[in-house]
Design a protein around this motif. Structure first.
Motif, mmCIF file in Angstrom:
data_model
loop_
_atom_site.group_PDB
_atom_site.id
_atom_site.type_symbol
_atom_site.label_atom_id
_atom_site.label_comp_id
_atom_site.label_asym_id
_atom_site.label_seq_id
_atom_site.Cartn_x
_atom_site.Cartn_y
_atom_site.Cartn_z
ATOM 1 N N TYR A 150 13.199 50.716 41.044
ATOM 2 C CA TYR A 150 12.440 51.950 41.264
ATOM 3 C C TYR A 150 13.419 53.124 41.254
ATOM 4 N N HIS A 151 12.900 54.339 41.016
ATOM 5 C CA HIS A 151 13.731 55.534 40.904
ATOM 6 C C HIS A 151 12.960 56.710 41.485
ATOM 7 N N HIS A 152 13.404 57.210 42.647
ATOM 8 C CA HIS A 152 12.780 58.397 43.244
ATOM 9 C C HIS A 152 13.765 59.048 44.217
ATOM 10 N N SER A 153 13.336 60.099 44.895
ATOM 11 C CA SER A 153 14.237 60.872 45.753
ATOM 12 C C SER A 153 14.650 60.129 47.016
ATOM 13 N N GLY A 154 14.074 58.936 47.251
ATOM 14 C CA GLY A 154 14.477 58.148 48.416
ATOM 15 C C GLY A 154 15.809 57.433 48.231
ATOM 16 N N LEU A 155 16.361 57.464 47.026
ATOM 17 C CA LEU A 155 17.664 56.845 46.757
ATOM 18 C C LEU A 155 18.777 57.843 47.057
ATOM 19 N N THR A 156 19.953 57.323 47.365
ATOM 20 C CA THR A 156 21.116 58.204 47.500
ATOM 21 C C THR A 156 21.601 58.601 46.107
ATOM 22 N N ASN A 157 22.472 59.604 46.056
ATOM 23 C CA ASN A 157 23.009 60.049 44.763
ATOM 24 C C ASN A 157 23.721 58.916 44.033
ATOM 25 N N ASP A 158 24.512 58.146 44.782
ATOM 26 C CA ASP A 158 25.266 57.038 44.182
ATOM 27 C C ASP A 158 24.328 55.965 43.629
ATOM 28 N N GLU A 159 23.302 55.628 44.410
ATOM 29 C CA GLU A 159 22.345 54.601 43.972
ATOM 30 C C GLU A 159 21.604 55.060 42.716
ATOM 31 N N MET A 182 15.038 57.248 59.370
ATOM 32 C CA MET A 182 14.702 58.134 58.256
ATOM 33 C C MET A 182 15.050 57.431 56.956
ATOM 34 N N SER A 183 14.404 57.826 55.872
ATOM 35 C CA SER A 183 14.772 57.246 54.581
ATOM 36 C C SER A 183 16.144 57.781 54.178
ATOM 37 N N ARG A 184 16.922 56.951 53.500
ATOM 38 C CA ARG A 184 18.273 57.382 53.118
ATOM 39 C C ARG A 184 18.222 58.529 52.115
ATOM 40 N N GLY A 185 17.143 58.595 51.330
ATOM 41 C CA GLY A 185 16.983 59.721 50.410
ATOM 42 C C GLY A 185 16.784 61.031 51.154
ATOM 43 N N TYR A 186 16.020 60.991 52.268
ATOM 44 C CA TYR A 186 15.811 62.192 53.080
ATOM 45 C C TYR A 186 17.120 62.656 53.705
ATOM 46 N N VAL A 187 17.904 61.692 54.190
ATOM 47 C CA VAL A 187 19.204 62.027 54.787
ATOM 48 C C VAL A 187 20.123 62.633 53.724
ATOM 49 N N GLN A 188 20.090 62.058 52.527
ATOM 50 C CA GLN A 188 20.895 62.599 51.429
ATOM 51 C C GLN A 188 20.475 64.031 51.108
ATOM 52 N N ASN A 189 19.171 64.273 51.058
ATOM 53 C CA ASN A 189 18.660 65.613 50.763
ATOM 54 C C ASN A 189 19.029 66.597 51.865
ATOM 55 N N LEU A 190 18.974 66.152 53.111
ATOM 56 C CA LEU A 190 19.381 66.990 54.249
ATOM 57 C C LEU A 190 20.845 67.390 54.111
ATOM 58 N N LEU A 191 21.687 66.438 53.754
ATOM 59 C CA LEU A 191 23.121 66.702 53.600
ATOM 60 C C LEU A 191 23.372 67.715 52.481
ATOM 61 N N ASN A 192 22.714 67.525 51.332
ATOM 62 C CA ASN A 192 22.883 68.455 50.214
ATOM 63 C C ASN A 192 22.411 69.860 50.575
#
Length: 1018
Positions: free
Chosen positions: A600-609, A883-893
């Motif tokens: 699957y591919h969506h914003s819930g993935l980290t940048n690396d994934e 939290m989803s790791r994608g949300y955490v990644q988005n928060l960091l960015n």
């Protein structure tokens, strides 16, 4: 004597005359390798057009840096010298003429028989009576000829001749020898003079020489000793580690750029080797992109008269039609031929980074800089380059900030070209408003900046043409035919606009479903995908992120085990790579689906994934992705078949623009003969879908009114801050040139545009962002508006006007008691306001932090960031805070970007000086969120945390290590790294290193620059 013909040829053309049409090279464009080397290493002035011989393209000395490669040379020179001494009483005058093997290309009329080998020094003796017969012709031609020949000597050999002049006594020398000495002195002057250029050689050719320079070459010291001394000096001297073949190639490129520049300036239709660019550009497109030739429409577009006249242009083609290549050729024309900077605006950070990686290799080869403006990256204002030009690749928001800084520093005319991808985004909310503001400012402040806009989905082009003052080009070309289908129950219908209902029956699905399978897969997705995978690729667009994961899991449960055998080892490697990224953790769904070639591919993935999955799909390791609509507008991942799971994006019915973008991913040029799209439709949505597939594209409308604080008010504030418009009347004039001004009758029916502007200015004065009074039209006096320090900080920091006063109060309060024991207080100040509405705190976790429960969501998010900076592991933090790791990644960015904005905000307010150093370091930490030693590697475009760790562990610990790495060695040492990725990483590292070195050089030059206004000087 006729002047020798000088020309530059590429190795692919052994003939002496180039077949490709180009402007003639003037003799005045010739310069020596020594002078060329000096200029190419940082000297000022235009690139020199450098000649080589007509007879050979081999290096002067092969792999040697002197004549010493020939063992018998010194013995032969010794014999010649003895012979000369025995015959010294004869009435012969010596003319020293140095000829470099077959590289020189000059034809000798008389030559001693002993010299038949290449790369040999020849002493040419001509009898006095012959010299007297042709004295005038020979003297004049020899000055030109010998001067050019001596230009080809290494500097140490020329200095050797100077030394012999000094050692010699006042012996009588022949006219030819005297001429030779003059040429030597002239060449030495050129070596010593850093400002030497080809044009000055002819204008300032010396006409008088001192008689004190007379010498006898053989009086005090033998020629053999001089040669030994010179060659020893060559051996000891530090030379540039660049082969002469490479220098020659650079000279060819330099010559072609000069020719192309002259030709483009003449504005003719037939503009040179490769659309006004050096032929090397064509070679690079073949080498880096595999592009052998352009499509017919691309050639037609590039040859448009409007482009030749540098008019603005909008062009529209279906997705995958090759729009970007045309834009890149126009960009290279601007950088190389017109010598202007270029701004390329792209919609998303991921696309910016992909484009930086892709164009860095061109920058390295062609001598321009590629600078990334995304997230927290980018300098404001950008460094002003003296020599190399810059290609700024930016997101919409960073592009706006960059344009503001160029207008403020009165450098907007340095920007020769602005290219906007996905121009239809002008109509999409706050980002569309920001894009409109950017383009309107460029159009208003610079009459020399060309704007190119491209999109696959444009309808009301007339409005956009008026706004951008642009010509329009469109074409329906697609490299691969697209077949559109709709599936209702188990029937497939072809989309056919000619029929009454828009559909024509095509076929029935041929797949046997059991009762259990029918329940699990009522939409027959398995039947649709098994027709193409694993041999071909497939994309399934789903309405939600959860739906993506469910579809991927369901497919794996019912696919045959044979699917696991396809490229099994590479799939296992991908799982291991994902485990490394997650520090031992991997998503259980991905662990289940990847063995079947599905993810699957969506914003819930980290940048690396996300990057790892995209690379695996591109190389065919994964054959199916279940994805959200964001992939359609993101990186280029085409497929043989595209399936739309439902005509919805979240809960909203699909728009025609979105539909076109999704189905546009079907069909891969050069791989598939056709592409297919299948939209799965329920009976209840049948009529809506009929309207969807047969309706025109949506119109593009201005978003300035819909987004007041990020649109209209933000524009008004920056107009006055940048002094583009400082009175009510000037503001009105500017607003009439915006897209809103063109569409005002459609969009502002309740109030006129003038009333909207007046309300906006009054609101800004009330907020304390502007000072002044708004005069009515009846008053003759012009009331000037000025910006307050808070207003200036707001627009320069790109702060949303809805939060600027709140941010000011919190920073002010922070000065009273800023806690620096940890990063927590600073992180709170750097937490984005717009992220708090999406946060649903887990209060049990929140209360465990032992803080007052009255603290708002913003502090909760700052705890997430605080934990993230300590642990630098998105997986563990997402689990800890549920939290989803994608949300955490988005928060960091978002936090990194907002911290950068707060930093620029603080820099404009003197009272917040303390935040400058603190926020600079915090921004860097949030940008990379890794251990300090990995940051230099992660500055390179395309290197994320997992890759940085691999490189660091393999010994590549600095930017210089990467810039000088061998891609082949990288592929061997780094797991899961393709050759293409390795080359891109090395190119990006070289570009970044070059950019940093250039920045330091510019700083040095600025420091050493002599002021023109020194007191007491004229």
């Amino acid at each position: 004597m006729a002047e020798p013909s000088l020309a530059v040829r590429r190795k692919s053309r052994p003939g002496s005359v180039s077949k490709r049409s180009r402007a003639p090279v003037q003799p005045s464009a010739v310069c020596s390798p020594v002078a060329r080397k000096r200029m190419s290493s940082g000297g000022e002035g235009p690139p020199a057009e450098t000649p080589c011989s007509n007879e050979s393209e081999e290096d002067m000395f092969g792999d040697h840096d002197s004549f010493y490669g020939n063992d018998s040379l010194l013995a032969e020179v010794d014999d010649i010298e003895k012979k000369y001494l025995q015959d010294k009483n004869t009435n012969i005058k010596v003319a020293g003429e140095i000829i470099m093997g077959n590289q020189s290309g000059f034809h000798q009329k008389k030559q001693d028989n002993f010299s038949n080998s290449e790369n040999m020094i020849v002493l040419k003796a001509v009898k006095e009576d012959t010299l007297q017969m042709n004295e005038n012709d020979l003297v004049d031609s020899n000055q030109e000829l010998t001067g050019s020949i001596l230009d080809d000597l290494p500097s140490s050999q020329l200095l050797c001749f100077e030394k012999m002049d000094e050692l010699s006594s006042g012996s009588r020398i022949s006219p030819v020898s005297e001429r030779r000495n003059k040429c030597v002195n002239f060449s030495l002057d050129k070596i010593r003079s850093p400002s030497f250029c080809p044009d000055t050689e002819h204008r300032n050719r010396p006409t008088d020489f001192s008689s004190e320079s007379k010498c006898d070459l053989f009086k005090t010291e033998s020629l053999k000793d001089h040669l030994k001394s010179a060659m020893t000096g060559n051996a000891k001297a530090q030379t540039l580690q660049v082969s002469k073949t490479k220098q020659l190639k650079e000279a060819v490129l330099s010559e072609e750029i000069c020719v192309a520049r002259k030709t483009i300036e003449s504005s003719s239709v037939d503009i040179g080797p490769f659309y006004g660019l050096p032929s090397k550009v064509k070679d690079l497109f073949r080498q880096f992109r595999g592009i052998e030739m352009l499509y017919e429409w691309q050639h037609e577009c590039l040859m448009l008269e409007s482009l030749q006249q540098r008019k603005n242009l909008i062009y529209s083609l279906p997705t995958s039609g090759g729009k970007t290549l045309v834009a890149e050729i126009i960009i290279l024309q601007e950088l190389l031929c017109r010598q202007k900077d270029v701004l390329m605006i792209l919609p998303y950070v991921a696309i910016v980074q992909e484009k930086v990686r892709g164009l860095s290799s061109f920058g390295i080869e062609l001598g321009f800089l590629v600078e990334e403006y995304a997230g927290s990256k980018g300098r404001f204002p950008p460094i002003k380059r003296r020599i190399k030009k810059s290609l700024y690749i930016a997101t919409i928001e960073k592009g706006h900030a960059l344009v503001n800084s160029l207008i403020e520093t009165e450098r907007i005319d340095d920007l020769g070209l602005v290219v906007v991808d996905e121009l239809h985004m002008l109509g999409e909310g706050s980002r569309g408003a920001t894009l409109e503001i950017t383009l309107a400012k460029i159009l208003y402040t610079s009459k020399n900046t060309q704007i190119i806009g491209m999109s696959a989905t444009l309808n009301n082009v007339g409005d956009l043409q008026k706004f951008l003052q642009a010509e329009y080009y469109t074409n329906n070309f697609r490299p691969v035919e697209l077949k559109e289908y709709v599936k209702i129950r188990d029937s497939i219908y072809a989309v056919d606009s000619k029929t009454e209902n828009g559909f024509t029956f095509s076929r029935l699905l041929n797949f046997k479903y059991s009762s259990n399978l029918e329940k699990a897969d009522p939409d027959h997705i398995i039947a649709l995908v098994t027709e193409v995978i694993p041999k071909y690729s497939c994309l399934i667009f789903c309405p939600t992120k959860k739906n993506c994961e469910n579809v991927a899991s369901m497919l794996c449960k019912y696919l045959k085990k044979e699917f696991r055998a396809h490229r099994d080892k590479e799939k296992q490697d991908l799982i291991k790579n994902l485990e490394n990224i997650g520090n031992g953790s991997v998503c259980p769904i991905l662990k289940q689906t990847i063995p079947f070639g599905i993810a699957y591919h969506h914003s819930g993935l980290t940048n690396d994934e996300r990057k790892s999955i995209e690379e695996a799909y591109s190389t065919g390791v994964l054959c199916l992705l279940a994805c959200t609509a964001t992939l359609a507008a993101g990186v280029n991942l085409p497929a043989r078949r595209v399936i739309l799971r439902a005509p919805y994006v979240a809960n909203d019915f699909l728009k025609k623009n979105q539909y076109k973008q999704m189905i546009g991913r079907a069909g891969r040029a050069g791989i598939d003969s056709a592409g297919e799209s299948i939209l799965i439709v329920q009976e209840k949505d049948k009529h809506l879908v009929q309207d969807l597939v047969n309706s025109p594209l949506e119109n593009c409308y201005s978003s300035l009114l819909l987004e007041l604080t990020k649109g209209m008010q933000s524009l008004l504030l920056s107009l006055i801050g940048l002094k583009i418009a400082v009175t009510h009347e000037e503001v009105n004039n500017f607003m009439c040139s915006t897209l809103l001004g063109i569409q005002q009758q459609l969009l502002s029916k309740e109030k006129s545009l003038a009333e909207i502007i007046k309300d906006g200015l009054e609101n800004l004065i009330e907020k304390g962002l502007l000072k002044g009074r708004i005069c009515e039209k009846d008053h003759n006096s012009k009331c000037t508006l000025t910006i307050t320090p808070l207003g200036k900080a707001t627009y320069k920091g790109s702060i949303d006007l809805a939060y600027c006063n709140l941010l000011y109060r919190e920073l002010k309060k922070g000065l009273e008691g800023l806690i620096l024991e940890s990063n927590l207080h600073l992180l709170y100040l750097a937490t984005p306001y717009d992220m708090t509405s999406n946060c649903s705190p887990d209060w049990m976790i929140y209360l465990k932090q032992n803080v007052d429960s009255a603290v708002v969501n913003r502090l909760y998010l700052s705890f997430v960031l605080y934990t993230l900076l300590k642990e630098t592991n998105i997986w563990s933090v997402s689990e800890k805070f549920n939290m989803s790791r994608g949300y955490v990644q988005n928060l960091l960015n978002s936090a990194a970007s907002f911290a950068s904005c707060v930093l620029h905000f603080s820099e404009e307010l003197e009272e917040f000086w303390v935040y400058k150093a603190l926020l600079t370091e915090l921004t860097k930490k949030l940008t990379y969120c890794v251990k300090t030693e990995l940051i230099p590697l992660m500055e390179v475009a395309g290197v994320l945390e997992a890759r940085a760790k691999q490189l660091y562990n393999a010994g590549y610990k600095t930017l210089a290590h990467l810039a000088n790495a061998n891609p082949e060695t990288l592929v061997k040492m780094i797991e899961h790294l393709s050759r293409r990725q390795a080359k891109q990483i090395v190119s990006s590292a070289k570009m970044l290193l070059s950019e940093k070195a250039e920045a330091l050089q510019e700083e040095v030059e600025e420091l050493l620059k002599v002021p023109t206004d020194i007191p007491g000087t004229c």
